[in-house]
Design an enzyme around this catalytic site. Structure first.
Site, PDB file in Angstrom:
ATOM      1  N   ASP A 259      32.463  37.110  36.526  1.00 35.21           N
ATOM      2  CA  ASP A 259      33.099  36.106  36.287  1.00 35.21           C
ATOM      3  C   ASP A 259      34.533  36.339  36.015  1.00 35.21           C
ATOM      4  OD1 ASP A 259      33.617  33.647  36.285  1.00 35.21           O
ATOM      5  OD2 ASP A 259      32.080  32.996  35.051  1.00 35.21           O
TER       6      ASP A 259
HETATM    7  C1  BGC Z   1      33.978  30.056  35.960  1.00 31.40           C
HETATM    8  C2  BGC Z   1      33.195  30.240  37.306  1.00 31.40           C
HETATM    9  C3  BGC Z   1      34.089  30.137  38.527  1.00 31.40           C
HETATM   10  C4  BGC Z   1      35.272  31.134  38.123  1.00 31.40           C
HETATM   11  C5  BGC Z   1      36.428  30.839  39.497  1.00 31.40           C
HETATM   12  C6  BGC Z   1      35.293  30.837  35.877  1.00 31.40           C
HETATM   13  O1  BGC Z   1      36.061  30.356  34.826  1.00 31.40           O
HETATM   14  O2  BGC Z   1      33.119  30.704  34.754  1.00 31.40           O
HETATM   15  O3  BGC Z   1      32.083  29.474  37.417  1.00 31.40           O
HETATM   16  O4  BGC Z   1      33.419  30.477  39.710  1.00 31.40           O
HETATM   17  O5  BGC Z   1      35.931  30.667  37.138  1.00 31.40           O
HETATM   18  O6  BGC Z   1      36.905  30.057  39.283  1.00 31.40           O
END
Ligand code: BGC
Length: 715
Positions: A259
């Site tokens: 993530d």
């Molecule tokens: C979130 C994810 C997301 C990623 C990309 C993160 O802050 O937890 O769910 O896919 O950002 O935007």
């Protein structure tokens, strides 16, 4: 590209080129010209377009044009010309926004969910997207957590069914997709986003991991590891989850992506001392792609040199990224999905809006309908008030490239439907900390001539979603004061409640005659609300999260473990030294699986084909469902099981199957299910996924609380 060519390509790559393939950068943090000031982006992770050959993937970009430009600039600069894979969070729509996933859960309709995901994917490909970071299937049992809106709710089985439906839909629309956030991100302590999760191995295996495992059956291309620490280690350092379970047991050979920043965040967790350690640990756990932070490109060559990671492992990881790009056909067409020409034709087309409206209608939950206030008659004088009456910010968090301006407000929807203007006033703001009640008078005045007032209240879309946890779940005082003022004037009050989670509605109950819970309904929300209020469609949504009486009940979920001191009746009187509260009932205000209809369904005559079953046997279960009301409608018939005793304590009940059926007024139908030994399996005391002999209850009904029950024995 053939497998042979792919292998040759991998063999020809330098260490730096390999590290690049394992890195994803945020499109917003790419400096278009080196002089440009970057706002809102962590400067540590910014790169210039001239440096773009140092990465293998980009997330977040505004349009297909921009995606094309980034891809072009990359291809000009990179020697091997391995195209970037362009990713974005297409969660519940790209430009046409469908209801949030929690609302889609309430439809109990995977086929509809699949269709919405397919259309989202087709639109997203006109926006330059090649892969999406969805579905999210984190089990969520605490409504304080803002990301409840991205899940299908508190039931592992439903989460798995909906997750699979999203994947099938994304694939049908031509997007690669990513199951997230592995694992147990939804169990953040106190519902505070990014907080620690701590849970037993059994709860993890039995409930929290279930939906991720189910989703893998649909072959998603990626899995995202989560931010959180789980039982004392950041997930990116959890070999048990990432290697032993995901790779070895579940045989997942796609791309695991971290993530956002999460590899680097191991420093903040206090687990690693520096970036180099972060890279070493994440690479050894086969996090194939590092999202946004840059520890791989900075330290992978050095780590290889020192022997802290092996070339074999790095090649395996790079091989997976190349395989993803090859599956999407990027080597032949790096511009796959960058359909600039078609974008304007596809975005928000009538077909898409129509589907968004249908999905919204099917996700609404009728929580209360006293004296059949609903459906409304066209001749009735109405007014539409409240902070969400004319509000278009009803598309939910994670609305990708969706725009509020494209959305239809409730007021607009009512006026479209009735073909005339409807008196309206805001009354108060929707801010969580709002206190100003001075506008209520004008709202009451606007409703002066109305017999029935539609009060649009609830939670604003930015108050749920990532980083949007809440410590209170009630509606702000001015919104309740508005309802009260209307009630005191003798109005019939129909509360249309918006929210990205289940909220505390006891006060809303008190001052409303009817309550329609509409979540964050998306682009067509207002039209869907109007058609539902006037009975063009009959509400059929069911809660997939328990609605609490008070936030103090959190975490609250129907499928809870049994205790040694259960409460005999849900009452305050004469109940001492049992598992209960002194100041509130144990039960939720609205239980899991609950939702009314304009018609009435009677479920009777539960039959089971046998009262004993051996391990090769099957029991047929059926009930008679009759539509005894005045309207045609849909009902979700739900089957739950209880295991009476086992080597590990079991839950009160668990959903195992459901069927959504349509019955005309007066019609009846027998609804059938089958149970076999597999349905009864769980992780027992020896951690084996098996069933254990003994007594079971099978329960069938139209909510988790309203069920008929019979018992049988597994021999
Ligand atoms: C979130 C994810 C997301 C990623 C990309 C993160 O802050 O937890 O769910 O896919 O950002 O935007």
């Amino acid at each position: 590209m053939t497998q042979k060519k792919l292998k040759e390509l991998l063999a020809s790559m330098t260490v730096e080129e390999k590290a690049a393939q394992l890195t994803q950068v945020n499109g917003v943090s790419i400096k278009k010209d080196t002089q440009a000031e970057l706002t809102g982006v962590d400067p540590r992770f910014a790169i210039t377009l001239d440096e773009i050959s140092r990465v293998g993937s980009v997330l977040n970009f505004a349009s297909a044009e921009e995606a094309k430009e980034i891809q072009n600039r990359y291809l000009e600069r990179s020697e091997k010309k391995i195209p970037l894979v362009m990713m974005m969070d297409v969660i519940h729509g790209y430009r046409t926004i469908f209801p949030i996933p929690l609302a889609m859960g309430a439809t109990f309709d995977p086929a509809l969910t699949e269709e919405c995901a397919k259309m989202s994917a087709v639109e997203a490909r006109c926006g330059g997207v090649q892969a999406t970071f969805a579905p999210m299937v984190d089990l969520a049992r605490d409504q304080r957590w803002g990301r409840v809106m991205e899940t299908s709710g508190e039931d592992p089985y439903l989460n798995g069914e909906m997750g699979k439906a999203y994947i099938r839909g994304f694939h049908a629309g031509g997007l690669a997709c990513c199951v997230k956030h592995f694992a147990a991100y939804g169990a953040a302590e106190a519902g505070r986003d990014y907080n620690t999760t701590d849970m037993s191995a059994h709860s993890l295996a039995q409930y929290y991991l279930y939906a991720y495992g189910e989703c893998l059956k649909e072959n998603p291309e990626l899995v995202m590891s989560s931010f959180n620490a789980l039982n004392g280690k950041p997930v990116n350092a959890n070999k048990g989850l990432l290697i032993d379970l995901l790779r070895n047991e579940w045989k997942f050979n796609g791309v695991v992506i971290s993530d956002y920043d999460a590899v680097w965040e191991m420093i903040a967790h206090g687990y690693t001392e520096n970036e180099k350690e972060c890279a070493r640990i994440a690479i050894n756990n086969e996090i194939d792609m590092e999202m946004v932070s840059t520890t791989y490109i900075n330290y992978l060559p050095e780590l290889l040199e020192e022997g802290a990671i092996t070339e074999k492992k790095v090649d395996k990881m790079v091989g997976r990224v190349l395989a993803l790009k090859n599956k999407l056909g990027l080597f032949e067409n790096p511009y796959y999905g960058m359909d600039v020409e078609n974008a304007e034709k596809v975005f928000l087309s009538a077909e898409y809006r129509n589907l968004a409206r249908i999905a919204a209608e099917k996700s609404f939950i009728l929580l209360k309908n006293e004296k059949e206030v609903l459906p409304l008659k066209k001749t009735e004088k109405i007014a539409c008030v409240g902070p969400f009456a004319a509000e278009r910010g009803i598309i939910g968090a994670w609305a990708c490239n969706g725009r509020k301006e494209d959305a239809v407000s409730v007021l607009q929807g009512l006026e479209n439907y009735l073909g005339e203007s409807v008196p309206s006033a805001k009354g108060c703001g929707y801010e969580l900390l709002a206190t100003d009640e001075s506008g209520i008078k004008s709202a009451v005045k606007a409703a002066k001539k109305a017999k029935t007032v539609i009060a649009c209240i609830g939670e604003y879309m930015d108050d749920s979603g990532e980083g949007a946890s809440r410590s209170k779940l009630n509606l702000p005082a001015p919104q309740i004061a508005l309802l009260k003022a209307l009630k005191e004037k003798g109005k019939k009050v129909v509360a249309v409640v918006f929210g990205g989670r289940a909220q505390e509605l006891d006060e809303v109950e008190k001052y409303s005659d009817a309550i329609l819970y509409v979540w964050q309904p998306g682009t067509e929300g207002g039209n869907a609300v109007a058609r539902t209020l006037y009975g063009e469609v009959n509400p059929s949504g069911k809660t997939t999260v328990s609605f609490p009486r008070t936030v103090g009940q959190m975490p609250l979920y129907y499928n809870a473990f049994r205790t040694g001191r259960p409460k005999p009746v849900d009452d305050f009187k004469n109940v001492y030294y049992v598992s209960s509260y002194r100041d509130v009932l144990n039960s939720p205000l609205y239980p899991f699986g609950y939702g009314l209809s304009y018609t009435k369904f009677e479920i009777s005559n539960l039959t089971i084909s046998a009262t004993e079953m051996d391990e090769n046997g099957e029991i047929e279960v059926s009930v008679l469902v009759k539509n005894v009301g005045k309207y045609d409608g849909e009902e979700v018939v739900q089957l739950y099981l209880r295991d009476h005793h086992a080597s590990m304590i079991r839950t009160v009940k668990e959903l195992k199957a459901y069927k959504k059926i349509f019955l005309k007024a007066g019609e009846e139908q027998r609804v059938e299910f089958a149970i076999n030994e597999k349905t009864l399996r769980f992780y027992n005391a020896d951690f084996k996924y098996v069933s254990e002999k003994g007594k079971f209850s099978v329960m069938v009904g139209n909510s988790s609380e309203n069920v008929l029950e019979k018992e049988f024995i597994l021999k």
